[in-house]
Each structure stands twice: as C-alpha cells, then as structure tokens.
Design a protein around this motif. Structure first.
Motif, mmCIF file in Angstrom:
data_model
loop_
_atom_site.group_PDB
_atom_site.id
_atom_site.type_symbol
_atom_site.label_atom_id
_atom_site.label_comp_id
_atom_site.label_asym_id
_atom_site.label_seq_id
_atom_site.Cartn_x
_atom_site.Cartn_y
_atom_site.Cartn_z
ATOM 1 N N GLY A 12 3.783 -1.549 0.050
ATOM 2 C CA GLY A 12 3.980 -0.335 -0.740
ATOM 3 C C GLY A 12 5.085 -0.464 -1.771
ATOM 4 O O GLY A 12 4.957 0.004 -2.911
ATOM 5 N N SER A 40 -1.197 -2.533 -0.029
ATOM 6 C CA SER A 40 -0.889 -1.264 0.652
ATOM 7 C C SER A 40 -0.996 -0.104 -0.324
ATOM 8 O O SER A 40 -1.138 -0.311 -1.524
ATOM 9 C CB SER A 40 0.554 -1.261 1.153
ATOM 10 O OG SER A 40 0.750 -2.185 2.149
ATOM 11 N N GLU A 203 2.337 0.745 8.801
ATOM 12 C CA GLU A 203 2.715 -0.615 8.385
ATOM 13 C C GLU A 203 1.639 -1.640 8.748
ATOM 14 O O GLU A 203 1.913 -2.830 8.864
ATOM 15 C CB GLU A 203 4.070 -1.027 8.981
ATOM 16 C CG GLU A 203 5.214 -0.076 8.660
ATOM 17 C CD GLU A 203 5.445 0.137 7.166
ATOM 18 O OE1 GLU A 203 5.256 -0.831 6.411
ATOM 19 O OE2 GLU A 203 5.792 1.264 6.771
#
Ligand code: ASP
Ligand code: MG
Length: 422
Positions: A12, A40, A203
């Motif tokens: 991210g 992500s 995650e």
C-alpha cells in the motif's frame, strides 16, 4: 523445473501516490524476464473501505456513500497526476465505484465477514486497474488478472484459506506468459467456489505473492517495502538497529510469529515448500540489496532480535468445576480460541489456570463469553509483548528496566516480557 519467472509485490505504501506508481514503472522496466506483479490497495484504502463497511452494516447509506466518494476522489487525483490522458484512467475505475455505490445503496448488510470481503476487496481491484493501465500507457505491456477468478479459497471470510490445487490449475492457465511477459494481479483477495469474493487477512498481499510464487514455480519473490530490508528491531521503537542481510525460513517464521511487522506469518510456508528465496528490498532505493530469506544462509543471525507486539490482551481461564485436569481444560479452551480466530502469542499454564496472550480483535468478546460456559475468565487489556531472540542480560536490562513486568518466559535463546503499554 523452475522457469525464469519472478514475483514482485508492491504494498500500500508503494502505491499511495503518483510518484510511487512511477517508481513501480521504473523498477518493473528494469526486469528482463517474466514477471508477476502483485499489488495492494493504495495507501490507507483498506482502512477507508472498512469505514464504508461500518456505515453499511449500520444501514447508514448516506455516510457510506460519502466515504466512498472520498475514496474515489483520492484515486481520481492520483490518476490525474499520473496519466497524460486522465480520462482513460478515470473511465477504467468508474464502473468499479459504480458497482460499489450500487451495492451499499441497495443491499442490506447481514453477515459482517462476507460483506467485508465483498466490499473491501475492491481496494486491490482498483489499484491494480490503475497500475496496469499506467504501465500499459507507458509502453510496458502487461496482462491484468482478476485474482477473484484465480485464487480459490474456502469460505472463511476475512481469513480465507487458499485451495492450492484448484488455484494452481487456474493460475497456470491464466498466467501462461505466452500472451504477456508481465502480469498484474491483486494481493489479498480470492473467491470461494460460489464466486463470492474472499480476503486473506489484513496485510495478506505478501501471502498472495508467496502463493503465486509457489504455484508458478518462481525463481524468487521480492517484497518491495519502505524499509532498507529486515532489521533486528523496528527503528521507530528501538535505537541502534542493525540490518540483517540473510535469514532462514525458520528465522522468518519465528520473527513473524512474535509479531515482527516485516512479513505476514503465512508467507513463509509456500516459499519454503519449494525453496523459493524471498527478497525484502527498499522501494525507494531499488539498487540496494535489502535482505533475503532462504533455506541455507552463510552466517546465522548473531545480533539480538527485538520484536514488540502491542495492543494485546491476557486472558486467564480457571475451570469452574474445580477440575485440575489440565489437558482436558487446555483442549476445551483452545477449541474456543481457535473458533473465534484469536491469534495466540504466548501461553502460560499452571495447575489451576491457563493464560493466553491474544490480539485485541472484534472476536474477543464472543470468545470470552463462550469460555464463560466452562471457565471463570479474567482479562487484562492494553499490554505489549517484547520478544528478544538471542537474548542476553545487557539487552534485557536495557529494554525492560523501570518497566513493570506482568509475566515473563525465558529459555537460553529467547526471552519474552509481557508489560503494560507505555
Ligand atoms: N490491502 C490489504 C491491507 O491493507 C492487504 C495488504 O496490503 O497486504 O491489509
Ligand atoms: Mg499494506
């Protein structure tokens, strides 16, 4: 036989801005062979989508739509900065946001976990759509893949388990490296056999990268991160950290289990099973080597490794019927912990009680409630667990002096201290 194919995963933080995505272009352009890129959701999009979901579950339609509009604006802004002709990029994500808006406006939130996966999985679908289109626009041809069609999982929403055999068939057919040399796919998401989207746990994109590496027999998997590699401690918490260039899979599992944020705990198994090395490399300094996790290393880790896990709860249970049969109580209690998905990071037992240290999740209350059927339950919140691997007296006094320690466990190699959070 391993073919010459690599997996790169960008988290991210790497895709949080137009600059980050340009950096991905630079890194990906430098790869000559076949490449599978796992991406992500952008920046804090997953958290933002969780907020949309909270509103949706409470039937607060206007608030969910307002939050969705914010998320859309954030992505649109990145597209404007990134593309020479932004309209193309905006048109690519518009239908995705329209589907989400329709969903929150028309559906009724029932099963929290299932709705979570349905909605939150869009974060990765959107980010990969943008990254893939930008690479293509910049002359890096690639195939965008929908991992909801390729990674088959069970229906354990929010923590789905991947069915490796079924997924292998689909992955090999889709990412065959005939039509394309580069594929872009989402981390974190898959779907069950009914086609409902699932997610692999927060995650979880690291785990996706590892699974893709396993299924496609990659020569290596690289996780690009905003750190110089793996350090012996989190530099935001501890001073004088040391870079660890090489770790074994076993080291990595131990560190992940103790709560080292560097790597998702599930990531190691798919790689170890095929002896695929895992590189952790600095996104902002792509020429640096970073760290590698593999089967055999030249030199074992010779510095103490410190891991601090925060926001834990110590749950202590005592059998109500005064039965001191520890094994029976243990198994009863652990069935409940497992059922409510509590991640246990420490266990301590005595003749009359069992204490476990778990994350403070939304499932905790239900677990405590159910434990109450057979046990007297007490708990302490706001704790942190310090694990020192390769411990010695000096490092223990340096890190724990002045702290009040609720519980400690020590072997010759590992010391663990449970303390109130500071
Ligand atoms: N986007 C997901 C999360 O924030 C998965 C990931 O980033 O690995 O948890
Ligand atoms: Mg992330």
């Amino acid at each position: 036989m391993k073919n010459s194919m690599k997996v790169y995963k960008f988290g991210g933080a790497s895709v949080k801005s137009a600059d980050g995505i340009r950096n991905i272009l630079k890194i990906v352009s430098g790869v000559e062979g076949n490449l599978f890129v796992v991406v992500s959701a952008m920046g804090k999009t997953t958290n933002a989508l969780e907020e949309v979901l909270e509103h949706f579950m409470k039937a607060e339609k206007t608030l969910s739509l307002t939050k969705l509009a914010e998320i859309e604006a954030y992505h649109t802004e990145i597209i404007r900065e990134l593309f020479s002709q932004p309209t193309k990029g905006i048109q690519a994500i518009e239908p995705l946001f329209d589907t989400m808006k329709k969903y929150v406006a028309e559906e009724v939130g029932d099963d929290y976990d299932r709705c979570y996966d349905h909605l939150v999985s869009y974060g990765e679908v959107i980010s990969t759509t943008i990254v893939s289109a930008f690479l293509e626009d910049s002359g890096v041809h690639n195939g965008w893949l929908d991992m909801r069609q390729l990674l088959m999982t069970d229906s354990n929403f929010r923590e789905a388990n991947i069915r490796m055999d079924e997924s292998a068939i689909r992955m090999k057919a889709a990412a065959n490296f005939k039509e394309h040399r580069i594929y872009v796919g989402q981390g974190f998401i898959g779907s069950n056999s009914k086609g409902d989207p699932t997610t692999l746990g927060r995650e979880g994109s690291d785990y996706t990268a590892a699974v893709v590496g396993n299924l496609l027999d990659a020569e290596s998997v690289t996780i690009w991160k905003d750190v110089p590699g793996i350090l012996n401690a989190d530099p935001r918490i501890f001073q004088n950290t040391v870079h660890i260039p090489e770790l074994t899979y076993f080291d990595a599992v131990e560190l992940a289990y103790s709560g080292a944020q560097i790597i998702h705990p599930k990531t190691i198994k798919p790689l170890e099973n095929k002896q695929i090395p895992l590189y952790v490399r600095p996104f902002s300094a792509p020429t640096e080597a970073g760290s590698v996790i593999k089967g055999i290393v030249a030199k074992p880790i010779d510095v103490p490794v410190l891991i601090l896990r925060k926001n834990l709860v110590l749950v202590t249970v005592r059998p109500r019927d005064f039965s001191f049969v520890l094994e029976e109580s243990l198994s009863k209690a652990f069935v409940v912990f497992h059922k409510h998905r509590l991640k246990i990071s420490l266990i301590q037992s005595s003749a009359v009680s069992i204490s476990v240290c778990v994350d403070n999740t939304r499932y905790l209350n239900a677990a405590i409630d159910e434990l109450g059927n057979d046990f007297k339950v007490s708990y302490n919140e706001s704790l942190e667990l310090l694990t020192i691997r390769g411990t010695n007296d000096a490092i223990v006094s340096e890190t724990t002096s002045g702290r009040s320690i609720m519980l400690s466990q020590r072997t010759r190699r590992i010391a663990r201290f449970l303390m109130r959070m500071e």
